[in-house]
Write an enzyme that holds these catalytic residues in place. Structure first.
Site, short mmCIF file in Angstrom:
data_model
loop_
_atom_site.label_atom_id
_atom_site.label_comp_id
_atom_site.label_asym_id
_atom_site.label_seq_id
_atom_site.Cartn_x
_atom_site.Cartn_y
_atom_site.Cartn_z
N HIS A 269 0.77 -1.30 0.08
CA HIS A 269 0.11 -0.02 0.10
C HIS A 269 0.80 1.26 0.01
O HIS A 269 0.80 2.08 -0.83
CB HIS A 269 -1.00 0.03 1.14
CG HIS A 269 -1.87 1.15 1.47
ND1 HIS A 269 -3.22 1.09 0.87
CD2 HIS A 269 -1.52 2.39 1.85
CE1 HIS A 269 -3.63 2.27 1.04
NE2 HIS A 269 -2.89 3.14 1.47
N GLU A 270 1.75 1.37 1.21
CA GLU A 270 2.73 2.54 0.98
C GLU A 270 3.53 2.53 -0.14
O GLU A 270 3.82 3.95 -0.73
CB GLU A 270 3.51 2.46 2.43
CG GLU A 270 2.60 2.58 3.62
CD GLU A 270 1.52 3.60 3.64
OE1 GLU A 270 1.83 4.78 3.09
OE2 GLU A 270 0.53 3.51 4.42
N HIS A 273 1.63 4.43 -2.90
CA HIS A 273 1.95 5.73 -2.93
C HIS A 273 3.46 6.34 -3.27
O HIS A 273 3.48 7.14 -3.85
CB HIS A 273 1.79 6.26 -1.13
CG HIS A 273 0.40 6.24 -0.64
ND1 HIS A 273 -0.72 7.02 -1.14
CD2 HIS A 273 -0.14 5.60 0.41
CE1 HIS A 273 -1.83 6.84 -0.72
NE2 HIS A 273 -1.54 5.76 0.31
N GLU A 299 -4.69 7.61 -3.18
CA GLU A 299 -5.21 6.29 -2.71
C GLU A 299 -5.47 5.31 -3.69
O GLU A 299 -5.72 4.12 -3.47
CB GLU A 299 -6.68 6.60 -1.89
CG GLU A 299 -6.38 7.20 -0.41
CD GLU A 299 -5.50 6.26 0.47
OE1 GLU A 299 -4.47 6.38 1.03
OE2 GLU A 299 -6.03 4.81 0.53
ZN ZN Z 1 -3.07 5.17 1.90
#
Ligand code: ZN
Length: 506
Positions: A269-270, A273, A299
């Site tokens: 997830h990170e 980003h 997101e």
């Molecule tokens: Zn996030």
């Protein structure tokens, strides 16, 4: 000889660059505070952050800034600016107008209020006592309503708050897309719950050393094309990504020794980003456009990588053997299909941050309904816990037994971050819509994932989204990439396909 416009523009760009330098320094200090700062250094470092942040804020609302903006936006001068510089000026103007409209004393009082409220919220949460938090929440809402009056608004007061995180987003639009989504997702969740084919998940909860988990996380980050010469992976209680510049985008994760996938999906997830921030065009460095365009688009990238890649069956077709080898003996008896189903278990729950990919959207819609109602003054802060509990019953079929697992669970409102929550569900919708286009442009998408050949997918995202940073708005990005405006149908179709197969529905 430089024209007067060029002279002014160059001085304006220097000022913007100076603000960005403060921002980068503050960002680095925040990263340090959350990763390795010795306890005894915390107090003095907070002072440093205070001083630098104040300087940064002063520059952005300075008379000097005002004069530049006024000069450069005069029609004759505006003519001389190229497209990129116009965008930089517009962004600075938006910031300047917004901040200048709030009297300094009011703003300072608000900073103190939210800082106290955050501390109080922690106590309120740990004792499940909403009454001690409520008066602070009332003041924060009142302050925001006052700010909205100063900023001005068109159709709905809450639009002004939404615009801070998702430029251009409105209540009208969200009512439409969230309404369409809810109509499909609530029954889907219900039929999943009624399904006899529930996945086994016990094997996810064995003992897994931090070292092994870290090794696997680093391996996957490399596969995604995360650039370790422009970043690093550290450990924190709350995982985050911080983009200091495209050359320095750091991420953190949290290892749970009794859970094999929590750190992994947090890292992916990170990492999503971070891929965004690492690949912003170098032309934008030192400008106010050198960042992701909105929370929602940001997101969309973290969730695309985490859920649509990382939680797909194609991905595990390639990487499951690797996982089995990393944790010898622990997954010998678990077929890859069983593992895939386990990591996609759907279970309506009370806590947003523990929610699965599907029900997560419903948690967000509840917060959206609440914020909209608070800022249109159709409910009061006192009515909040009851409203919260009713919505959970209605959307998810579960009801909190106390306020700690209910209305007090999230930190956002204590810091005044109203308008932020919708970004998470918007991210899911944007991601599904982009995925749909991606699968048309790269028809062998699934094959690539099955082979662990993720770099062409990353390259497509860089070309379509990442490179632009904030130089395109969220609605421009989604239109340019997919040829249409935000459309919730893609997320519905993606979720229905995925979960009907997993739970063998119909
Ligand atoms: Zn996030």
């Amino acid at each position: 000889m430089m024209s007067e416009v060029q002279v002014q523009l160059s001085a304006f760009r220097d000022l913007i660059k100076k603000i960005k330098s403060y921002e980068e320094a503050v960002g680095l200090i925040y990263w340090d505070m959350r990763t390795g700062l010795p306890k005894k250094g915390a107090e003095s470092r907070s002072d440093v952050v205070g001083v630098l942040s104040t300087e940064m804020f002063k520059l952005s609302i300075s008379d000097e800034m005002g004069t530049f903006i006024q000069f450069l936006t005069e029609p004759a001068h505006w003519e001389e600016l190229d497209e990129l510089n116009r965008k930089i000026v517009n962004e600075a103007k938006k910031d300047y107008d917004r901040s200048r409209k709030i009297p300094t004393e009011k703003y300072q009082a608000y900073v103190v209020l939210t800082s106290n409220a955050e501390t109080l919220w922690e106590t309120a949460k740990s004792t499940s006592n909403y009454e001690i938090f409520q008066p602070y929440l009332e003041k924060i809402i009142a302050a925001n309503l006052e700010f909205i009056a100063l900023w001005g608004y068109k159709d709905n007061k809450y639009d002004t708050l939404l615009d801070m995180y998702e430029p251009g987003m409105t209540v009208d639009k969200l009512d439409e897309v969230f309404g369409a989504l809810r109509k499909k997702l609530v029954p889907l969740v219900a039929s999943i719950q009624a399904s006899k084919n529930q996945p086994q998940t016990a094997f996810l909860r064995q003992s897994f050393t931090k070292d092994q988990q870290r090794k696997f996380s680093l391996f996957i980050l490399n596969q995604m094309g995360y650039d370790f010469d422009a970043g690093r992976l550290d450990e924190t209680v709350h995982p985050f990504a911080t983009g200091l510049s495209p050359g320095d985008v750091r991420i953190t994760t949290r290892y749970l020794e009794d859970d094999v996938v929590s750190a992994l999906f947090g890292t992916i997830h990170e990492g999503g980003h971070a891929l965004y921030e690492q690949n912003i065009s170098l032309d934008l460095v030192g400008t106010n456009l050198c960042t992701g365009t909105s929370m929602g688009i940001h997101e969309s990238q973290s969730r695309f990588w985490e859920n649509m890649i990382g939680r797909s069956s194609s991905f595990w077709e390639r990487y499951y053997a690797e996982l089995q080898a990393t944790f010898p003996g622990q997954f010998d008896d678990v077929p890859v299909e069983a593992f895939y189903k386990a990591i996609n278990e759907v279970k309506p729950s009370l806590i947003r941050i523990e929610a699965d990919e599907l029900t997560y959207n419903l948690h967000i819609m509840i917060r959206y309904e609440i914020e909209k109602a608070l800022f249109n003054e159709t409910i009061t802060a006192a009515e909040l816990p009851q409203f919260w509990n009713e919505k959970y019953k209605e959307y998810l079929g579960v009801e909190p037994s106390n306020n700690e697992e209910g209305v007090l669970q999230d930190v956002h409102w204590s810091g005044g971050a109203f308008g932020y929550f919708p970004s998470y569900a918007l991210g899911n919708m944007y991601a599904a819509q982009m995925r749909n286009t991606l699968m048309q442009r790269i028809p062998n998408f699934e094959e690539l994932v099955k082979q662990g050949d993720l770099l062409p997918i990353k390259a497509w995202l860089v070309e379509q989204i990442y490179q632009y940073g904030k130089s395109l708005t969220p609605s421009e990005i989604i239109l340019q990439v997919t040829g249409e405006a935000l459309n919730p149908d893609y997320l519905v179709a993606y979720l229905e396909d995925k979960y009907k197969a997993i739970y063998q529905l119909d």
